[in-house]
Design an enzyme around this catalytic site. Structure first.
Site, PDB file in Angstrom:
ATOM      1  N   ASP A 548       0.825  -1.208   0.000  1.00  0.00           N
ATOM      2  CA  ASP A 548       0.000   0.000   0.000  1.00  0.00           C
ATOM      3  C   ASP A 548       0.859   1.258   0.000  1.00  0.00           C
ATOM      4  O   ASP A 548       2.040   1.229   0.363  1.00  0.00           O
ATOM      5  CB  ASP A 548      -0.911  -0.018   1.231  1.00  0.00           C
ATOM      6  CG  ASP A 548      -2.218   0.720   1.004  1.00  0.00           C
ATOM      7  OD1 ASP A 548      -2.279   1.551   0.079  1.00  0.00           O
ATOM      8  OD2 ASP A 548      -3.173   0.478   1.756  1.00  0.00           O
ATOM      9  N   GLU A 551       3.101   5.374  -3.721  1.00  0.00           N
ATOM     10  CA  GLU A 551       3.320   6.517  -4.631  1.00  0.00           C
ATOM     11  C   GLU A 551       4.734   7.132  -4.509  1.00  0.00           C
ATOM     12  O   GLU A 551       5.232   7.567  -5.555  1.00  0.00           O
ATOM     13  CB  GLU A 551       2.266   7.608  -4.368  1.00  0.00           C
ATOM     14  CG  GLU A 551       0.863   7.205  -4.750  1.00  0.00           C
ATOM     15  CD  GLU A 551       0.233   6.232  -3.759  1.00  0.00           C
ATOM     16  OE1 GLU A 551      -0.607   5.424  -4.163  1.00  0.00           O
ATOM     17  OE2 GLU A 551       0.622   6.258  -2.573  1.00  0.00           O
ATOM     18  N   ASP A 625      -7.953   4.567  -3.541  1.00  0.00           N
ATOM     19  CA  ASP A 625      -9.055   4.796  -2.600  1.00  0.00           C
ATOM     20  C   ASP A 625     -10.155   5.633  -3.236  1.00  0.00           C
ATOM     21  O   ASP A 625     -10.453   6.760  -2.804  1.00  0.00           O
ATOM     22  CB  ASP A 625      -8.511   5.472  -1.344  1.00  0.00           C
ATOM     23  CG  ASP A 625      -7.523   4.582  -0.609  1.00  0.00           C
ATOM     24  OD1 ASP A 625      -7.616   3.355  -0.732  1.00  0.00           O
ATOM     25  OD2 ASP A 625      -6.633   5.115   0.084  1.00  0.00           O
TER      26      ASP A 625
END
Length: 941
Positions: A548, A551, A625
């Site tokens: 997760d 980025e 998300d």
């Protein structure tokens, strides 16, 4: 000379370069230019007959930096010819001709018959501008090509903008929670450009958006100059006015870079900006609205934005205005906030026709590097991308089944009870996902289960494996709390980004804790990252990895400038140079680590970001998300299609949407029914994505928690779940095709129908493999939808067997329980038995649905499903072929073998044509039954 690139007008300047030296061999040509050009060195090199690498340097030598995306196995190979034609050089392969004009350095690509495919502008086609960013001297680079009339562009990863064809659009390649970056563009003319740069890159108009008052003259709603009317209200109904004032800017976008709200804002629940915009320029103006909370925007009398976003993850909306000089345009924004973010910026007309060019601009570079990839079709272009960046391994078979997830299972009993309930209800499932925060509150990064909530993780995993026949994926972040043992291990080696620690930025957990991320650009750090995961999680039996925040999202809601400061320095260089590749290196750490630790267990990674080459690390990507809204659902489809066109084959989305607006948190009445329908429609779409995964915040996302048995939502979701498992022979064969043929599972219509220009902009239909035309329903209460049936084939309604002629649109039935689903005439679909999990049994009884109307073929791929023996040749294939003229089906001789392979099986045959419009049924009566033992069988139908 270094040309500034603040204005696109630089492209009309003529180059005065003259070739002063040239070198070459059969596969490459290098030109050293004169002093009149930005480009000092130009190299054109054939990688193979279909791929050309172009490098352009503003210096006296080429960069020695190693590419992060080109696979190490790639070496130039093939038979090529290089000829000096006087004014130009001509390089030729069996598929391509490349012309390099000596005086202008212009490169043109032709097919073998001399037809132009792509060419640079005749004048300036590339520029380099000196820059210093984060203390590094580098260049801002700009490369352009001419776009052909009617040409369409796709790819660039997954972007949440609802756009399918990027012709005339702008794309910002900057990693963000709900944006996945792959710097690969493909064209309807059957070529691609792989852009080998890792910094922020823009396709189209590369200018930065500027303050509203620098683009427009602003007027209040009463018509007075000086700004828009800003009204701040104490209620959410825009009734109780607290503050009214003119404002020239709306810039409340970031924590660190923000205009102040007026005094008393703590009492404000809603804000309205209203007035008029006037420009002193004529042409296309662009507005960029960035917002969280509930936001509506009107231009004139048209509602152009109706959005809700969670507070910590705003998103953008681009509005285009074609204005006349001096024209006033009415604007109104209504914002119901939750302490969040909003900003409105603008761009005046550029003066350039971005619809007519391909423009790529990157902020940090030593030189320009791109790969021109050609093919006879877009599948071959994607094959070329994977030739350069690496093949995708075969995913474990269980990963093609259904996954259940929520944010989050708080205890091991919660997690186990969910799987037990699925088994009790006989709803197929293969994978349960443990999301974040299974650790103690202050222990993020140590990968230890909190013993008060997960007292026996090994026992939990053992029950999942041995009793419940399920797999478990677990969330692992590259994030470490200060003072944890793993933090200290990384810190002592200098493998952490320390700015977040130095500024003392706390996260959102409990009282807030200071943390940071590790640096995967260091080989030692990658090995340590895997070692920690292996010791704490892999050793317990964890099957797969949810990586997760890759980025990397060290802290949300920071400006781009501060985001870069938090990510670095990296072991390879500045964050500005390497920003977009964090996910690639992080995936590499886990893939290579597990393959060394257990060479026989297939790696599976799900990660929130992507970059070119990530597919070779067995990494899939999900769309982040996203919000649980109909609009956000709708834009997932073009996002997934463009992602797949970008070369990475495995993509998924949070079925139902991750973030939930307040009205759904404990819904009743109309909100409850809308919640159920939204989840049902999203689930129907998810069943035809490469990966099939339900996830999101509360309310709980299990089928039986969304609705009770007997409700249309429940019945529909169970139906499509069971259909997915019946289709497993088809789906797993597609996974084999991905690896062995570089196939793409989720297929934009242009892949299969490139001659039908009607499909170029279709963003809400796609092919799932070669047979299924999938048509999701993305509007609340819709019970029919327009479906375009592509030309070049006839089509069967999957549910009724009715045949339709291609090349036209129909109004297709879309009852609550079903989405329109069509099968292309000339298809063979292998259907397996009803199973509860992929490893329950092999398809000892196989049903072939043969759809007449064209010749058809399909290759059934089978292997052991969980190991890498297929890399040693241990797998089998059976080819099915149907001849429309002779009405003959051939079940081919089985090729290959693997341990545990079925030596015999029953094959049922169901024949469907216009005279026999049979609906799909799980237990349909076959037309013929064959006892198959691996030898060829021919059947007349």
């Amino acid at each position: 000379m270094r040309l500034a690139i603040s204005a696109f007008a630089a492209f009309v300047l003529l180059l005065a370069a003259a070739a002063s030296a040239q070198t070459g061999n059969n596969n490459s040509f290098q030109l050293k230019t004169g002093s009149g050009s930005d480009t000092k060195l130009l190299k054109v090199e054939f990688i193979n007959d279909y791929i050309v690498h172009v490098s352009a340097s503003p210096g006296d030598q080429f960069s020695f930096r190693k590419s992060l995306i080109i696979d190490e196995s790639v070496k130039p190979s093939g038979n090529f010819k290089t000829e000096d034609k006087g004014d130009y050089i001509l390089m030729t392969s069996s598929a391509l001709k490349v012309r390099i004009d000596k005086s202008t350095e212009r490169i043109s690509f032709y097919d073998r018959d001399g037809h132009i495919i792509l060419q640079e502008p005749e004048n300036v086609c590339r520029t380099f501008a000196d820059t210093n960013i984060m203390g590094e001297n580098a260049y801002r680079i700009l490369q352009t090509f001419l776009a052909s009339p009617g040409e369409a562009f796709y790819g660039f990863g997954a972007h949440q903008n609802g756009i399918m064809n990027y012709r005339g659009e702008d794309v910002d390649l900057w990693q963000y929670n709900i944006v996945d970056i792959i710097p690969f563009m493909v064209s309807s003319k059957n070529y691609g450009i792989l852009w080998d740069n890792y910094s922020r890159t823009k396709f189209g108009d590369y200018r930065d958006y500027i303050s509203l008052n620098k683009t427009f003259e602003l007027f209040t709603k009463e018509g007075n100059s000086g700004g828009l009317t800003a009204e701040y209200f104490e209620d959410e109904n825009f009734q109780k006015l607290l503050i009214k004032r003119p404002e020239e800017r709306i810039e409340h976008e970031y924590i660190d870079k923000n205009d102040p709200f007026p005094d008393g804002f703590e009492k404000v629940k809603s804000v309205r900006w209203e007035g008029f915009l006037k420009s002193n320029k004529e042409g296309l103006h662009k507005l960029r609205l960035y917002c969280s909370g509930y936001t509506k925007m009107w231009v004139g009398d048209s509602l152009v934005v109706d959005s809700w976003r969670q507070n910590w993850l705003p998103w953008t909306h681009i509005i285009k205005l074609d204005l006349k000089k001096g024209e006033r345009k009415k604007i109104k924004i209504e914002w119901i906030h939750s302490g969040g973010y909003i900003g409105l910026k603008a761009l005046p007309p550029s003066g350039e026709n971005y619809d007519g060019i391909i423009s790529l601009h990157s902020e940090v570079a030593d030189q320009i590097d791109y790969y021109f990839v050609y093919g006879n079709n877009l599948d071959e272009v994607i094959k070329g991308y994977r030739y350069l960046t690496g093949k995708a391994p075969v995913m474990p078979k269980w990963a093609m089944g259904f996954w259940q997830c929520r944010e989050r299972y708080k205890t091991q009993d919660e997690l186990l009870e969910v799987v037990r309930e699925y088994r009790k209800r006989k709803i197929p499932i293969d994978n349960i996902v443990q999301d974040w925060f299974y650790w103690k509150e202050d222990d993020w990064g140590n990968h230890d289960f909190d013993p008060s909530r997960f007292p026996d993780p090994e026992g939990m995993i053992k029950e999942l494996h041995d009793s419940l026949n399920a797999h478990i994926m677990i969330s692992v972040w590259p994030k470490f709390y200060v003072g944890t043992a793993h933090f200290e291990e990384f810190k002592k080696n200098g493998w952490l980004y320390m700015r977040n620690v130095d500024v003392g930025e706390k996260d959102w957990v409990g009282p807030g804790y200071v943390s940071t991320f590790y640096d995967p650009y260091s080989e030692g750090a990658r090995k340590l990252y895997w070692k920690q995961i292996e010791n704490k999680l892999f050793s317990k039996g964890i099957d797969a990895w949810w990586l997760d925040a890759t980025e990397p999202d060290i802290h949300s809601n920071l400006s781009p400038e501060e985001t870069l400061r938090r990510m670095g320095p990296t072991a390879l260089g500045t964050p500005a140079r390497y920003r977009n590749t964090y996910s690639l290196l992080n995936s590499k750490a886990v893939y290579e680590g597990q393959r060394l630790s257990n060479p026989d267990k297939r790696v599976f990674i799900l990660t929130r970001s992507a970059f070119a080459g990530q597919q070779k690390y067995s990494a899939a990507t999900w769309s982040g998300d996203v919000a649980a809204r109909w609009y956000d659902f709708k834009v997932q489809i073009p996002a997934g299609l463009n992602f797949s066109l970008s070369g990475i084959p495995y993509w998924t989305t949070d079925i139902g949407g991750f973030a939930v607006e307040p009205r759904y948190e404990n819904p009743s009445g109309k909100d409850l029914e809308e919640w159920r329908e939204l989840n049902t429609r999203w689930f129907q779409f998810g069943a035809f994505c490469p990966l099939f995964r339900s996830h999101g915040q509360f309310p709980y996302r299990e089928i039986f928690n969304i609705s009770p048995e007997g409700h249309p939502a429940y019945e529909s979701m169970v139906y499509y779940d069971k259909l997915r498992y019946r289709l497993m022979p088809y789906i797993y064969s597609l996974a084999g095709m991905v690896t062995f043929e570089d196939y793409t599972i989720m297929r934009a219509l242009i892949l299969d129908f490139p001659d039908d220009k009607n499909v170029f902009n279709i963003s809400d239909q796609y092919m799932f493999g070669p047979a299924f035309l999938v048509n999701p329903v993305t509007d609340f209460k819709a019970r029919s939808r327009k479906v375009y049936l592509p030309a070049g084939a006839d089509w069967y309604d999957f549910y009724t067997g009715k045949k339709y002629t291609g090349g036209k649109s129909i109004a297709a039935d879309a009852p609550y329980e079903r989405i329109p689903l069509f099968v292309k005439a000339g298809s063979i679909i292998p259907i397996g038995p009803g199973i509860q999990y992929t490893g329950q049994k092999q398809a000892d009884t196989l049903t072939l649905f043969v759809y007449a109307g064209g010749d058809a073929s399909f290759v059934l791929y089978e292997d052991e499903g969980t190991n890498y023996n297929y890399e040693k040749g241990l797998y089998s294939t059976i080819e099915f072929k149907y001849d429309e003229t002779d009405k003959e089906l051939v079940i081919g001789e089985r090729k290959g073998e693997f341990p545990g392979m079925l030596s015999e099986r029953i094959i049922n045959i169901v024949f469907i044509n216009s005279d026999s419009p049979r609906p799909f049924e799980f237990n349909i009566k076959p037309d013929r039954v064959v006892n198959y033992n691996g030898k060829e069988v021919k059947i007349k139908l």
